[in-house]
Design a protein around this motif. Structure first.
Motif, PDB file in Angstrom:
ATOM      1  N   ARG A   1       0.823  -1.212   0.000  1.00 15.18           N
ATOM      2  CA  ARG A   1       0.000   0.000   0.000  1.00 15.18           C
ATOM      3  C   ARG A   1       0.857   1.261   0.000  1.00 15.18           C
ATOM      4  O   ARG A   1       0.441   2.301  -0.498  1.00 15.18           O
ATOM      5  N   ARG A   2       2.048   1.164   0.584  1.00 23.95           N
ATOM      6  CA  ARG A   2       2.895   2.353   0.751  1.00 23.95           C
ATOM      7  C   ARG A   2       3.905   2.522  -0.373  1.00 23.95           C
ATOM      8  O   ARG A   2       4.180   3.644  -0.817  1.00 23.95           O
ATOM      9  N   TRP A   3       4.496   1.426  -0.820  1.00 25.30           N
ATOM     10  CA  TRP A   3       5.550   1.496  -1.821  1.00 25.30           C
ATOM     11  C   TRP A   3       5.337   0.464  -2.928  1.00 25.30           C
ATOM     12  O   TRP A   3       4.692  -0.568  -2.717  1.00 25.30           O
ATOM     13  N   LEU A   4       5.922   0.748  -4.081  1.00 25.08           N
ATOM     14  CA  LEU A   4       6.099  -0.274  -5.093  1.00 25.08           C
ATOM     15  C   LEU A   4       7.377  -1.016  -4.711  1.00 25.08           C
ATOM     16  O   LEU A   4       8.486  -0.525  -4.932  1.00 25.08           O
ATOM     17  N   LEU A   5       7.219  -2.177  -4.117  1.00 22.72           N
ATOM     18  CA  LEU A   5       8.358  -2.862  -3.507  1.00 22.72           C
ATOM     19  C   LEU A   5       9.386  -3.266  -4.559  1.00 22.72           C
ATOM     20  O   LEU A   5       9.036  -3.796  -5.616  1.00 22.72           O
ATOM     21  N   PRO A   6      10.658  -3.050  -4.279  1.00 23.70           N
ATOM     22  CA  PRO A   6      11.707  -3.497  -5.202  1.00 23.70           C
ATOM     23  C   PRO A   6      11.770  -5.018  -5.241  1.00 23.70           C
ATOM     24  O   PRO A   6      11.409  -5.696  -4.266  1.00 23.70           O
ATOM     25  N   PHE A   7      12.226  -5.542  -6.358  1.00 23.41           N
ATOM     26  CA  PHE A   7      12.287  -6.997  -6.520  1.00 23.41           C
ATOM     27  C   PHE A   7      13.214  -7.608  -5.465  1.00 23.41           C
ATOM     28  O   PHE A   7      14.317  -7.117  -5.237  1.00 23.41           O
TER      29      PHE A   7
END
Length: 318
Positions: free
Chosen positions: A188-194
């Motif tokens: 919800r907060r970030w586009l998580l890095p791979f």
């Protein structure tokens, strides 16, 4: 707090959390632990002392810099439990202006480690409902039983589930929520890095591994693999608070993948597929539906992107 301070806090939290895992392993695998003075307790409590010293040092530095009252206490100082201590890097990164909407894995790593170790505490207190404690053979055996008999005759209607299957199925539901909720919280907060979910699931799997002496290693590794699959889903779907459909799809598909791999690895290493197809095929579907429900709970409505004011730095998602 600076990224360097967050990283130190995360590393000290690992010391603290690792000590707890070692102590949990001792209580689950060793006998005659009457004395308080054990090497396991030494690791655990020394971690607590070091973390406390680090918090005090940060407060002292802020006082010397001229801050007064609560302004001198960093986010990591407002703690009353171990849960709050080790989740400090997450709270710090949540409002850090340099993190942005698409942080790198290195920048977000302290927050990921902090939240993962906090999740291990939850799993510790929910040990009775932790599906990662079961060995592959136990899972296959549980899902091979119907009440009073083996597999039901064809056309006999709904399967009457035996006690073993009931317990494993309930543990899957509990663990599904415990594992997936922190990830949905972050998405919800970030586009998580791979690699983010892989790191988190690898850390979370350490607690049940320590408690069982890693005798259920294939099941633990299935969760690490599930984290990798979840990272692939994030890369493909790009779920966010602005993309509700993608967020819901990720929640459902991630949960389905976790428990499909769980049963698949158990079957591959525990003697073959369970004898009751309705159980081993239905469990991942139910898990996926629960994941979808969690997604709807975490994000009932899409959040519109915040407009960027002239001259301001964009921090919202592109």
């Amino acid at each position: 707090m600076t990224p360097r301070t967050d990283l130190v806090t995360a590393l000290l939290g690992i010391w603290f959390g690792a000590g707890l895992m070692i102590d949990a392993w001792a209580h689950g695998n060793l006998s005659k632990l009457e004395t308080f003075f054990t090497p396991r307790h030494a690791v655990f409590y020394s971690g607590f002392v070091v973390v406390s010293g680090w918090i005090s040092w940060q407060v002292w530095r802020n006082v010397r810099a001229g801050r007064q009252g609560l302004a001198a206490v960093p986010t990591l100082g407002l703690v009353v439990t171990m849960m709050l201590i080790i989740s400090t890097p997450l709270r710090s990164a949540w409002n850090a202006p340099d993190v942005g909407a698409r942080p790198s894995l290195g920048r977000l790593l302290p927050a990921l480690l902090g939240l993962a170790f906090a999740t291990t505490l939850v799993s510790l207190f929910l040990t009775y409902g932790d599906a990662l404690h079961y060995r592959p053979q136990a899972i296959v055996q549980a899902f091979s039983m119907a009440q009073n008999s083996g597999a039901p005759p064809r056309g006999a209607g709904p399967v009457a589930v035996g006690p073993g299957a009931e317990r494993v199925a309930v543990a899957m539901v509990v663990t599904n929520v415990v594992m997936l909720a922190p990830v949905l919280f972050l998405v919800r907060r970030w586009l998580l890095p791979f690699g983010s979910v892989t790191v988190m699931y690898a850390v979370i799997a350490l607690m049940p591994g320590a408690q069982t002496g890693f005798r259920n290693l294939p099941i633990l590794l299935s969760f690490v693999l599930a984290g990798f699959v979840s990272d692939l889903l994030i890369r493909q779907l790009r779920p966010s608070s602005e993309r509700r459909a993608a967020y819901w799809a990720f929640a459902g598909l991630s949960a389905f993948a976790i428990w499909s791999l769980y049963i698949g690895v158990a079957s591959a290493t525990g003697g073959g597929l369970p004898a009751v197809p309705e159980l081993w095929t239905g469990a991942p579907i139910v898990a996926g539906l629960i994941g979808l429900a969690l997604g709807a709970l975490f994000l009932p409505n899409a959040t519109p992107a915040q407009p960027v004011l002239p001259g301001a730095t964009a921090t919202g998602r592109e």
